[in-house]
Scaffold this active site. Structure first.
Site, PDB file in Angstrom:
ATOM      1  CD  GLU A  91     -26.733   0.903  30.057  1.00  0.00           C
ATOM      2  OE1 GLU A  91     -26.090   1.793  30.634  1.00  0.00           O
ATOM      3  OE2 GLU A  91     -26.447  -0.283  30.145  1.00  0.00           O
ATOM      4  CB  CYS A 104     -25.564  -2.664  20.672  1.00  0.00           C
ATOM      5  SG  CYS A 104     -25.963  -3.989  21.798  1.00  0.00           S
ATOM      6  CB  CYS A 111     -32.984 -10.670  30.368  1.00  0.00           C
ATOM      7  SG  CYS A 111     -33.134 -12.118  29.291  1.00  0.00           S
ATOM      8  CB  CYS A 115     -27.264 -16.102  30.779  1.00  0.00           C
ATOM      9  SG  CYS A 115     -28.376 -16.582  29.451  1.00  0.00           S
ATOM     10  CB  CYS A 118     -25.909 -12.133  31.095  1.00  0.00           C
ATOM     11  SG  CYS A 118     -26.804 -10.699  30.452  1.00  0.00           S
ATOM     12  N   GLY A 165     -31.998  -7.788  27.320  1.00  0.00           N
ATOM     13  CA  GLY A 165     -33.211  -8.539  27.037  1.00  0.00           C
ATOM     14  C   GLY A 165     -33.055  -9.623  25.987  1.00  0.00           C
ATOM     15  CD  GLU A 166     -33.866 -14.348  23.671  1.00  0.00           C
ATOM     16  OE1 GLU A 166     -32.676 -14.561  23.928  1.00  0.00           O
ATOM     17  OE2 GLU A 166     -34.313 -14.349  22.505  1.00  0.00           O
ATOM     18  CB  SER A 197     -28.237 -11.586  19.598  1.00  0.00           C
ATOM     19  OG  SER A 197     -27.494 -12.445  20.437  1.00  0.00           O
ATOM     20  CG  ASN A 297     -17.021  -7.491  28.748  1.00  0.00           C
ATOM     21  OD1 ASN A 297     -15.847  -7.165  28.662  1.00  0.00           O
ATOM     22  ND2 ASN A 297     -17.810  -7.600  27.697  1.00  0.00           N
ATOM     23  CB  CYS A 340     -21.007  -8.326  25.370  1.00  0.00           C
ATOM     24  SG  CYS A 340     -20.845  -8.179  23.661  1.00  0.00           S
TER      25      CYS A 340
HETATM   26  N1  SAH Z   1     -30.533 -12.126  24.955  1.00  0.00           N
HETATM   27  C1  SAH Z   1     -29.848 -12.187  23.724  1.00  0.00           C
HETATM   28  C2  SAH Z   1     -29.286 -10.857  23.294  1.00  0.00           C
HETATM   29  C3  SAH Z   1     -28.679  -9.998  24.351  1.00  0.00           C
HETATM   30  S1  SAH Z   1     -27.193 -10.594  25.071  1.00  0.00           S
HETATM   31  C4  SAH Z   1     -28.784 -13.259  23.760  1.00  0.00           C
HETATM   32  O1  SAH Z   1     -28.519 -13.801  24.826  1.00  0.00           O
HETATM   33  O2  SAH Z   1     -28.242 -13.561  22.701  1.00  0.00           O
HETATM   34  C5  SAH Z   1     -26.023 -10.244  23.764  1.00  0.00           C
HETATM   35  C6  SAH Z   1     -24.744 -11.044  23.835  1.00  0.00           C
HETATM   36  O3  SAH Z   1     -23.937 -10.637  24.952  1.00  0.00           O
HETATM   37  C7  SAH Z   1     -24.985 -12.523  24.012  1.00  0.00           C
HETATM   38  O4  SAH Z   1     -24.223 -13.280  23.126  1.00  0.00           O
HETATM   39  C8  SAH Z   1     -24.551 -12.752  25.410  1.00  0.00           C
HETATM   40  O5  SAH Z   1     -24.189 -14.062  25.595  1.00  0.00           O
HETATM   41  C9  SAH Z   1     -23.417 -11.790  25.576  1.00  0.00           C
HETATM   42  N2  SAH Z   1     -23.068 -11.519  26.967  1.00  0.00           N
HETATM   43  C10 SAH Z   1     -23.911 -11.449  28.007  1.00  0.00           C
HETATM   44  N3  SAH Z   1     -23.218 -11.190  29.140  1.00  0.00           N
HETATM   45  C11 SAH Z   1     -21.917 -11.100  28.799  1.00  0.00           C
HETATM   46  C12 SAH Z   1     -20.724 -10.820  29.525  1.00  0.00           C
HETATM   47  N4  SAH Z   1     -20.749 -10.579  30.827  1.00  0.00           N
HETATM   48  N5  SAH Z   1     -19.564 -10.792  28.849  1.00  0.00           N
HETATM   49  C13 SAH Z   1     -19.548 -10.993  27.513  1.00  0.00           C
HETATM   50  N6  SAH Z   1     -20.636 -11.250  26.778  1.00  0.00           N
HETATM   51  C14 SAH Z   1     -21.821 -11.305  27.412  1.00  0.00           C
HETATM   52 FE1  SF4 Z   2     -29.039 -14.440  28.755  1.00  0.00          FE
HETATM   53 FE2  SF4 Z   2     -29.167 -12.671  26.742  1.00  0.00          FE
HETATM   54 FE3  SF4 Z   2     -30.926 -12.549  28.782  1.00  0.00          FE
HETATM   55 FE4  SF4 Z   2     -28.393 -11.899  29.189  1.00  0.00          FE
HETATM   56  S1  SF4 Z   2     -29.815 -10.835  27.887  1.00  0.00           S
HETATM   57  S2  SF4 Z   2     -29.691 -13.200  30.508  1.00  0.00           S
HETATM   58  S3  SF4 Z   2     -27.328 -13.321  27.810  1.00  0.00           S
HETATM   59  S4  SF4 Z   2     -30.709 -14.211  27.308  1.00  0.00           S
END
Ligand code: SAH
Ligand code: SF4
Length: 378
Positions: A91, A104, A111, A115, A118, A165-166, A197, A297, A340
């Protein structure tokens, strides 16, 4: 197989032109047609010699991504779901504000970092996007929006690699894509307005600093290793000390003089006053930074809930009182699941992605009449 020209930065395109026996500067013309004018047909490119157009027709193509769906939020945010094949979808989200338009962008299907908070992390990893697939999100969105908003000039002024994704786990494809975003003959975005990010891949942060410095956001979420190991599993490899040192090395090359730390506020997990004080201890006098508190979220599989707003404000106050610039992120596009961590909605496994793509393709394509040139309807 002909080459997809969205896969090339200007240097790559120049090398491609040379292989065709053409002068390198032809690449600049070609690059402008594709990225600045949204052209995908070589026949349209009237200032290119006919002989070159003929060569290109047999050796190259310009292929965007297939749009599965488009949703527009009441606040103007637009989310696109793109099919990247084999049941995978990624997306991109456009977020309009008074003084800027931010896109974005996703870097991977799924990914591998996993985390806890996420939804992309819960999906697991499918594959890296190619440079062309990363660039195609911007190419499509920019030219679609110019038509949609009836604007002649540039609509997207900022890109954040904060989709699925990372990005630093897909470094080889990411860097040429960033170069396309920055190139004056393409999108001409300033380095300060392109943000990568990362969850904190320290070696790759070092490489990015040296090879293609852009603004950097680091997803922190915890200020002690035990908690961060739990929320961001990558921390077990690259702990907070390592991360803070890497941030400082990055700042020597960065276009901005601060790192943005993202901190997702999880009720009862990382949002207590002692966590705020710990965060002050971690960064104060150590890394020049701004802290961005993100309202969580929620999605069911996480088992986590959003911190009450009062708790977020109390947390922000402790940071602010300690002299740390802190913002609380506004949630945008909530009504279309574009905020996010909501990307991919509640998709949890591949089967559901496939099913959803099949269902949405039928229903939603009817709602996307004005596809940008080159983005094919299927
Ligand atoms: N992988 C990278 C970039 C994508 S995630 C990273 O982790 O930075 C982009 C942002 O969205 C990150 O700061 C992440 O921590 C945040 N994010 C992920 N899941 C979320 C959620 N459920 N609610 C709010 N922010 C979230
Ligand atoms: Fe973690 Fe970013 Fe990957 Fe989501 S997209 S699992 S926040 S590293």
């Amino acid at each position: 197989m002909t080459a997809n020209l969205l896969d090339f930065d200007l240097e790559g395109l120049a090398a491609f032109c040379e292989r065709l026996g053409e002068k390198r500067f032809r690449a600049t013309q070609l690059f402008r047609w594709i990225h600045q004018r949204g052209a995908s047909e070589f026949g349209q490119m009237s200032d290119l010699a006919k002989s070159l157009r003929e060569k290109l027709a047999t050796t190259a193509h310009v292929a965007g991504l297939h749009v599965i769906s488009q949703h527009e939020s009441a606040d103007g945010t637009i989310k696109w779901l793109f099919d990247v094949g084999n049941g995978d979808a990624v997306e991109a989200v456009f977020i309009p504000e008074d003084d800027r338009g931010t896109l974005c962008v996703s870097s991977q299907a799924g990914c591998a970092v996993g985390c806890r908070f996420c939804s992309t992390g819960h999906q697991g990893f499918s594959r890296n996007l190619t440079t062309g697939e990363i660039v195609a999100q911007l190419w499509f969105a920019e030219h679609f929006l110019r038509k949609h908003l009836k604007r002649d000039e540039r609509v997207i002024s900022n890109v954040v690699m904060m989709g699925m994704g990372e990005p630093l786990q897909n470094y080889a494809a990411l860097v040429p894509a960033l170069r396309v975003m920055l190139d004056d003959h393409a999108y001409g975005l300033s380095r300060r307005r392109v943000t990568v990010s990362t969850s904190g891949m320290t070696r790759m942060m070092d490489r990015l600093g040296q090879e293609c410095p852009v603004a950097l956001a680091v997803s922190l979420h915890a200020a002690n290793n035990a908690l961060r190991d739990n929320l961001v599993p990558l921390n077990k490899k690259h702990d907070l000390d390592d991360l803070m040192d890497s941030c400082n090395r990055y700042l020597q090359f960065a276009p901005r003089d601060f790192i943005t730390f993202e901190y997702c506020m999880l009720d009862g997990v990382n949002d207590q006053p002692e966590h705020a004080r710990e965060l002050v201890q971690l960064v104060k006098n150590r890394v020049s930074c701004k802290i961005n508190l993100i309202p969580f979220n929620p999605f069911p599989a996480s088992g986590l809930t959003r911190s009450p707003h009062k708790q977020v404000l109390a947390f922000a106050k402790i940071l602010g009182d300690a002299g740390i610039v802190t913002t609380v992120r506004k949630t945008r596009g909530d009504d279309i699941d574009a905020a996010c961590g909501q990307l991919a909605g509640d998709v949890k496994d591949r089967t559901r992605v496939e099913k959803r793509i099949a269902q949405q393709r039928t229903v939603m394509l009817k709602q996307v009449p004005a596809l940008a040139p080159g983005a094919k309807e299927t």
